[in-house]
Write a protein that holds these residues in place. Structure first.
Motif, short mmCIF file in Angstrom:
data_model
loop_
_atom_site.label_atom_id
_atom_site.label_comp_id
_atom_site.label_asym_id
_atom_site.label_seq_id
_atom_site.Cartn_x
_atom_site.Cartn_y
_atom_site.Cartn_z
N LEU A 165 -8.85 -14.34 -32.21
CA LEU A 165 -9.93 -13.43 -31.82
C LEU A 165 -9.62 -11.99 -32.19
O LEU A 165 -10.52 -11.21 -32.47
CB LEU A 165 -10.18 -13.56 -30.31
N GLU A 166 -8.34 -11.65 -32.21
CA GLU A 166 -7.96 -10.30 -32.64
C GLU A 166 -8.25 -10.11 -34.12
O GLU A 166 -8.77 -9.07 -34.54
CB GLU A 166 -6.48 -10.05 -32.36
N VAL A 167 -7.95 -11.13 -34.93
CA VAL A 167 -8.23 -11.06 -36.36
C VAL A 167 -9.73 -10.95 -36.60
O VAL A 167 -10.18 -10.25 -37.52
CB VAL A 167 -7.66 -12.30 -37.08
N GLU A 168 -10.52 -11.61 -35.77
CA GLU A 168 -11.98 -11.56 -35.89
C GLU A 168 -12.57 -10.26 -35.34
O GLU A 168 -13.78 -10.08 -35.35
CB GLU A 168 -12.61 -12.75 -35.16
N LYS A 169 -11.70 -9.38 -34.83
CA LYS A 169 -12.12 -8.09 -34.26
C LYS A 169 -12.93 -8.25 -32.99
O LYS A 169 -13.70 -7.34 -32.62
CB LYS A 169 -12.94 -7.27 -35.28
N LEU A 170 -12.77 -9.39 -32.31
CA LEU A 170 -13.47 -9.60 -31.05
C LEU A 170 -12.60 -9.22 -29.85
O LEU A 170 -13.10 -9.12 -28.72
CB LEU A 170 -13.92 -11.06 -30.92
N LEU A 171 -11.32 -9.03 -30.10
CA LEU A 171 -10.39 -8.57 -29.07
C LEU A 171 -9.55 -7.45 -29.64
O LEU A 171 -9.22 -7.43 -30.83
CB LEU A 171 -9.46 -9.70 -28.61
N ARG A 172 -9.17 -6.53 -28.76
CA ARG A 172 -8.20 -5.51 -29.09
C ARG A 172 -6.99 -5.73 -28.20
O ARG A 172 -7.13 -5.78 -26.97
CB ARG A 172 -8.78 -4.11 -28.88
N ILE A 173 -5.84 -5.86 -28.81
CA ILE A 173 -4.62 -6.12 -28.06
C ILE A 173 -3.85 -4.82 -27.92
O ILE A 173 -3.50 -4.18 -28.92
CB ILE A 173 -3.73 -7.18 -28.76
N ARG A 174 -3.61 -4.42 -26.68
CA ARG A 174 -2.84 -3.20 -26.41
C ARG A 174 -1.49 -3.59 -25.81
O ARG A 174 -1.44 -4.27 -24.78
CB ARG A 174 -3.59 -2.29 -25.45
N PRO A 175 -0.40 -3.16 -26.44
CA PRO A 175 0.92 -3.51 -25.92
C PRO A 175 1.33 -2.60 -24.76
O PRO A 175 0.69 -1.58 -24.50
CB PRO A 175 1.84 -3.27 -27.13
N GLY A 176 2.38 -2.99 -24.07
CA GLY A 176 2.98 -2.14 -23.05
C GLY A 176 2.28 -2.18 -21.71
O GLY A 176 1.34 -2.94 -21.49
N ARG A 177 2.77 -1.31 -20.80
CA ARG A 177 2.20 -1.24 -19.46
C ARG A 177 0.73 -0.80 -19.54
O ARG A 177 0.39 0.14 -20.25
CB ARG A 177 2.98 -0.25 -18.61
N GLY A 178 -0.11 -1.47 -18.81
CA GLY A 178 -1.54 -1.19 -18.86
C GLY A 178 -2.23 -1.79 -20.06
O GLY A 178 -3.41 -1.57 -20.29
N GLY A 179 -1.47 -2.57 -20.83
CA GLY A 179 -2.05 -3.19 -22.01
C GLY A 179 -2.66 -4.54 -21.70
O GLY A 179 -2.94 -4.88 -20.55
N GLY A 180 -2.89 -5.34 -22.74
CA GLY A 180 -3.50 -6.65 -22.59
C GLY A 180 -4.55 -6.86 -23.67
O GLY A 180 -4.59 -6.15 -24.68
N ALA A 181 -5.39 -7.86 -23.46
CA ALA A 181 -6.45 -8.20 -24.41
C ALA A 181 -7.78 -7.70 -23.87
O ALA A 181 -8.17 -8.05 -22.75
CB ALA A 181 -6.50 -9.71 -24.63
N PHE A 182 -8.49 -6.90 -24.67
CA PHE A 182 -9.74 -6.28 -24.24
C PHE A 182 -10.86 -6.66 -25.20
O PHE A 182 -10.68 -6.69 -26.42
CB PHE A 182 -9.60 -4.77 -24.16
N VAL A 183 -12.03 -6.95 -24.63
CA VAL A 183 -13.18 -7.40 -25.43
C VAL A 183 -13.68 -6.27 -26.33
O VAL A 183 -13.80 -5.12 -25.90
CB VAL A 183 -14.32 -7.87 -24.50
N HIS A 184 -13.96 -6.64 -27.57
CA HIS A 184 -14.57 -5.70 -28.52
C HIS A 184 -15.76 -6.41 -29.16
O HIS A 184 -15.60 -7.30 -29.98
CB HIS A 184 -13.58 -5.29 -29.60
N ARG A 185 -16.96 -6.02 -28.74
CA ARG A 185 -18.16 -6.64 -29.28
C ARG A 185 -18.42 -6.12 -30.70
O ARG A 185 -18.29 -4.93 -30.96
CB ARG A 185 -19.37 -6.38 -28.38
N PRO A 186 -18.78 -7.01 -31.62
CA PRO A 186 -18.98 -6.58 -33.01
C PRO A 186 -20.14 -5.62 -33.15
O PRO A 186 -21.20 -5.79 -32.53
CB PRO A 186 -19.25 -7.89 -33.76
#
Length: 249
Positions: A65-86
């Motif tokens: 999903l990250e490759v498809e640009k539907l998720l943005r992955i943020r590393p570190g504290r407060g990070g995670g996988a966040f929805v990115h609508r096309p």
């Protein structure tokens, strides 16, 4: 003794990978609007617990999903996988990949412009705002002031065409025009093509289309844009002998 009837045959079955199944479910929830822009997915550990899948499988689904640009992955504290609508940039990127991957013909580029840009101009005449007119005027002024500065002239030319599409307020057409911009730039980046006479003809054509958009005269805007892009294609076919557009730069 009668011979036994042949037993029914079955084709080989393809079982989807668990990561593909999970990615498909999350993808559908994003595209359906159930998961809004910026929504944080549960942490990886919770996804493993909720789905019953392995950590490696969950990670693979998130990578898809990250490759498809539907998720943005943020590393570190407060990070995670966040929805990115096309949005329009997703369409633009995809079309750009097709242009590069297929080594698009110049003829195909011009045909696409002739199909899209007159409609963009007509929609712009119907929907333009004062801000849109300001953008068109600024791009046109920059184009005129560019003079013999070819790179500046070409950038202003692209800016004006994109401003027309933006004024039409159609997300798909805006995305297509954004994707075509680099191809248009590459197709016109020739000193012998953009001489002073051609630059003058281009500036006058832009002024006429802008005037029709300002007056909200959709038929005139479409007619003038058609004349502009078709004329461009005719001249390009005479002066530019390239078969393909090189977008590798």
């Amino acid at each position: 003794m009668q011979s036994a009837e042949p037993l029914p045959r079955f084709g080989a079955l393809t079982v989807p990978k668990a990561s593909d199944v999970l990615a498909a479910e999350v993808r559908e929830r994003i595209l359906s609007g159930e998961l809004a822009e910026g929504t944080a997915l549960p942490p990886e550990r919770q996804l493993v617990e909720q789905t019953g899948l392995s950590r490696a499988t969950v990670r693979e689904a998130l990578r898809i999903l990250e490759v498809e640009k539907l998720l943005r992955i943020r590393p570190g504290r407060g990070g995670g996988a966040f929805v990115h609508r096309p949005g329009r940039e997703s369409l633009a990127n995809t079309v750009q990949l097709v242009i590069r991957g297929q080594q698009i013909r110049l003829e195909a580029l011009h045909e696409t412009r002739e199909a899209i840009e007159p409609t963009c101009a007509a929609l712009a005449a119907k929907r333009r705002t004062n801000a849109d007119l300001a953008d068109l005027d600024a791009a046109h002024a920059d184009l005129v002031d560019a003079g013999a500065d070819l790179p500046r002239f070409l950038r202003a030319n692209i800016r004006w065409h994109n401003a027309v599409a933006k004024a039409g307020d159609n997300e798909l057409l805006i995305g297509f025009m954004s994707a075509l911009s680099q191809a248009i730039y590459s197709a016109t980046d020739l000193e012998q093509f953009l001489d002073a006479d051609i630059r003058g003809v281009t500036a006058r054509a832009h002024a006429k289309v802008t005037e029709a958009i300002r007056k909200q005269d959709a038929p005139a805007a479409m007619r003038r844009m058609t004349r502009h892009v078709c004329g461009f294609a005719t001249v390009a076919a005479t002066l530019d002998q390239r078969d393909r557009i090189d977008l590798s730069g």
